[in-house]
Motif scaffolding. Structure first.
Motif, PDB file in Angstrom:
ATOM      1  N   LEU A 434       0.827  -1.204  -0.011  1.00 31.13           N
ATOM      2  CA  LEU A 434       0.022  -0.288   0.129  1.00 31.13           C
ATOM      3  C   LEU A 434       0.805   1.228   0.066  1.00 31.13           C
ATOM      4  O   LEU A 434       1.885   1.304   0.341  1.00 31.13           O
ATOM      5  CB  LEU A 434      -0.802   0.085   1.125  1.00 31.13           C
ATOM      6  N   HIS A 435       0.440   2.518  -0.515  1.00 33.64           N
ATOM      7  CA  HIS A 435       0.984   3.491  -0.631  1.00 33.64           C
ATOM      8  C   HIS A 435       0.082   4.513  -0.137  1.00 33.64           C
ATOM      9  O   HIS A 435      -0.708   5.100  -0.965  1.00 33.64           O
ATOM     10  CB  HIS A 435       1.696   4.106  -1.990  1.00 33.64           C
ATOM     11  N   PRO A 436       0.138   5.257   1.115  1.00 37.69           N
ATOM     12  CA  PRO A 436      -0.400   6.343   1.498  1.00 37.69           C
ATOM     13  C   PRO A 436      -0.002   7.752   0.937  1.00 37.69           C
ATOM     14  O   PRO A 436       1.054   7.992   1.376  1.00 37.69           O
ATOM     15  CB  PRO A 436      -0.668   6.399   3.023  1.00 37.69           C
ATOM     16  N   CYS A 479       5.118   9.236  -0.669  1.00 38.65           N
ATOM     17  CA  CYS A 479       4.514   8.045   0.194  1.00 38.65           C
ATOM     18  C   CYS A 479       4.803   8.088   1.728  1.00 38.65           C
ATOM     19  O   CYS A 479       5.955   8.677   2.226  1.00 38.65           O
ATOM     20  CB  CYS A 479       5.117   6.804  -0.311  1.00 38.65           C
ATOM     21  N   ASN A 481       4.315   6.068   4.099  1.00 38.16           N
ATOM     22  CA  ASN A 481       5.232   4.971   4.496  1.00 38.16           C
ATOM     23  C   ASN A 481       6.718   5.645   4.455  1.00 38.16           C
ATOM     24  O   ASN A 481       7.228   5.770   3.300  1.00 38.16           O
ATOM     25  CB  ASN A 481       5.115   3.797   3.890  1.00 38.16           C
ATOM     26  N   HIS A 484       9.439   3.921   2.705  1.00 39.01           N
ATOM     27  CA  HIS A 484       9.420   4.118   1.122  1.00 39.01           C
ATOM     28  C   HIS A 484       9.660   5.670   0.672  1.00 39.01           C
ATOM     29  O   HIS A 484      10.440   5.637  -0.317  1.00 39.01           O
ATOM     30  CB  HIS A 484       7.850   4.027   0.640  1.00 39.01           C
ATOM     31  N   MET A 489      10.416   7.222  -2.979  1.00 43.90           N
ATOM     32  CA  MET A 489       8.993   7.362  -3.421  1.00 43.90           C
ATOM     33  C   MET A 489       8.522   8.965  -3.037  1.00 43.90           C
ATOM     34  O   MET A 489       7.736   9.006  -2.110  1.00 43.90           O
ATOM     35  CB  MET A 489       8.107   6.251  -2.741  1.00 43.90           C
TER      36      MET A 489
END
Ligand SMILES: [Cu+2]
Length: 496
Positions: A434-436, A479, A481, A484, A489
């Motif tokens: 998942l990428h918030p 992102c 996270n 990440h 990212m």
């Protein structure tokens, strides 16, 4: 009133700043007393159009956090507290927050979700020079719009040390009524030093530990399969740090934070998730939740049994206290391996005082909140974008970078936009995690609601959002996270 202010205040009934002067901590707020020591309400600024000046002091320092009785670990904290003290102010007040760095490393503070002026945004190397050890920085911005926000360090992996806290800007005129108002800080618990993805050399000696021992009944749907550890600090298979649990208010479930209510009350719970990497599902035993705000923005109330919060997402819910007892407020990881976390909703007028333990109904079925259920009271009208970016999120191969369109920040091109344009980001997730995704300095429209962070599902999940380029500067898009983010990212969004 400029376009920007108008857009975000439409429909919320802004009142004149003169009514906002009272300094009032929410009843029952655990950290109200703590912050009072660091708070002064100072004279109003000279301009008649601004609210009162509120001054806070945040000292980033080394210290100890106790997550359960006798369970203490050395980490980094704000004002010696974990999570950091609740900063609670009123819409329209002028904030002046002095951040003192007593850490051995550089730091900054970011006011997640608040569309602050660019120079106040706290991104090292982009909006400010990081605050060196022994130095201070003064952040100044207006507390607007109202909402539930997060403040946190934006340097490296410092979020996973405990440099997080809740920032609550209270509405002058909420669109819903409630009797109590609590902020719940959800977090993934990582004793020891966080380490970047590139640094997995087994230094922590985590090899061989079975994570989640004793809690592995699997009801929360966490990722349980697989043997996990392939050596080193990071769980390579799941690509997650070795979190040892989930916390609410900095407490493990054996010593939970308790929120009190009485029969007949309406309780506003501000669920905020400044986790380093963990997406959680939340549900409450014996009660449904009426969602009233997402990422601080007011929405048409919608009642659900559970909801999911990616890292940095927030939901405000109202719980109607109609079922006396002592009930668990449960969060469980839907990615990664951390055992569930728990707080308690306790009726002070209930006959029974034993916790009604067990798994809340929201984990067994019932209605789950989806983005398409959210209907914002404020909205960015539908429209054609002036500029579209297609963004492919990739990464997660052994030791590789996490990238956007093949580039890993800082070796990545800025996304160039022009003031006044309507911009659309279309994200597709070509990875297994998942990428918030969070954009600084702006709210964006997801479905029919405004947010600042949007979860992009794993395995070819897609999400898109629109925003108006109305806050010039150099803004970070990344992102949330943090592993990440640190592995690339991220992009700069730059006004031409
Ligand atoms: Cu990510």
């Amino acid at each position: 009133m400029d376009r920007r202010k108008f857009l975000w205040s439409a429909g919320t009934g802004i009142v004149s700043a003169g009514l906002l002067g009272r300094s009032l901590a929410a009843e029952g707020s655990r950290s109200a007393a703590d912050i009072a020591a660091a708070t002064d309400t100072i004279e109003r600024q000279d301009s008649g159009v601004t609210g009162p000046l509120r001054e806070f002091r945040l000292v980033a320092q080394q210290g100890e956090a106790e997550v359960a009785p006798g369970k203490v670990y050395q980490t980094w904290l704000y004002n010696g507290q974990f999570p950091g003290p609740e900063i609670r102010v009123k819409e329209g007040e002028q904030l002046r927050i002095i951040v003192e760095n007593q850490l051995p490393e550089e730091t900054t503070v970011h006011w997640h979700g608040v569309p602050v002026p660019n120079a106040m945004d706290g991104v090292p190397g982009l909006t400010q020079k990081p605050i060196a050890p022994g130095e201070s920085f003064v952040y100044k911005f207006e507390a607007t719009p109202a909402g539930s926000y997060i403040y946190h360090s934006h340097v490296g992996l410092q979020i996973d040390r405990g440099l997080i806290g809740p920032l609550v800007i209270e509405e002058a005129t909420p669109h819903v009524t409630y009797d109590r108002d609590y902020a719940l800080v959800l977090d993934d618990y990582l004793p020891g030093d966080p380490q970047p993805l590139g640094g997995m050399g087994g230094r922590r000696g985590m090899m061989g530990r079975t994570m989640g021992d004793g809690c592995n009944d699997g009801w929360w749907g966490g990722n349980r399969q697989g043997g996990g550890m392939m050596g080193g600090w990071m769980d390579m298979e799941r690509q997650m740090p070795p979190y040892q649990g989930l916390l609410i208010g900095g407490r493990l479930p054996d010593d939970p934070q308790v929120f009190e209510t009485k029969r007949g009350e309406r309780v506003r719970l501000r669920l905020i998730n400044p986790s380093g990497a963990t997406t959680v599902r939340a549900a409450i035993g014996g009660h449904r939740m009426m969602v009233t705000h997402c990422d601080g923005r007011p929405v048409e109330p919608v009642t659900v049994d559970s909801l999911v919060l990616g890292a940095a997402e927030r939901y405000d819910v109202i719980v109607e206290a109609t079922n006396p007892g002592v009930w668990p407020i449960v969060i469980a990881a839907i990615e990664g391996n951390a055992p569930p976390g728990r707080a308690v909703l306790r009726y002070t007028d209930a006959a029974a005082s034993a916790l009604r333990d067990g798994v809340p109904e929201g984990f067994r079925g019932g209605r789950q909140l989806y983005y398409q259920d959210l209907q914002g009271l404020e909205t960015l009208p539908a429209g054609r974008p002036d500029r579209v970016f297609d963004l492919m999120l990739r990464g997660g191969m052994m030791g590789s970078a996490w990238t956007i369109n093949g580039q890993a920040y800082p070796a990545a091109d800025p996304l160039m936009i022009n003031k006044g344009e309507r911009i659309r980001f279309r994200m597709s997730n070509h990875s297994m995690m998942l990428h918030p995704m969070h954009l600084h300095g702006h709210f964006f429209r997801v479905g029919n609601a405004l947010k600042d962070t949007v979860l992009v599902g794993a395995h070819m999940g897609r999400a898109e959002f629109d925003f108006v380029a109305d806050n010039p500067g150099r803004w970070f898009f990344h992102c949330h996270n943090i592993y990440h983010m640190e592995a690339g990212m991220a992009r700069e969004v730059r006004y031409a």
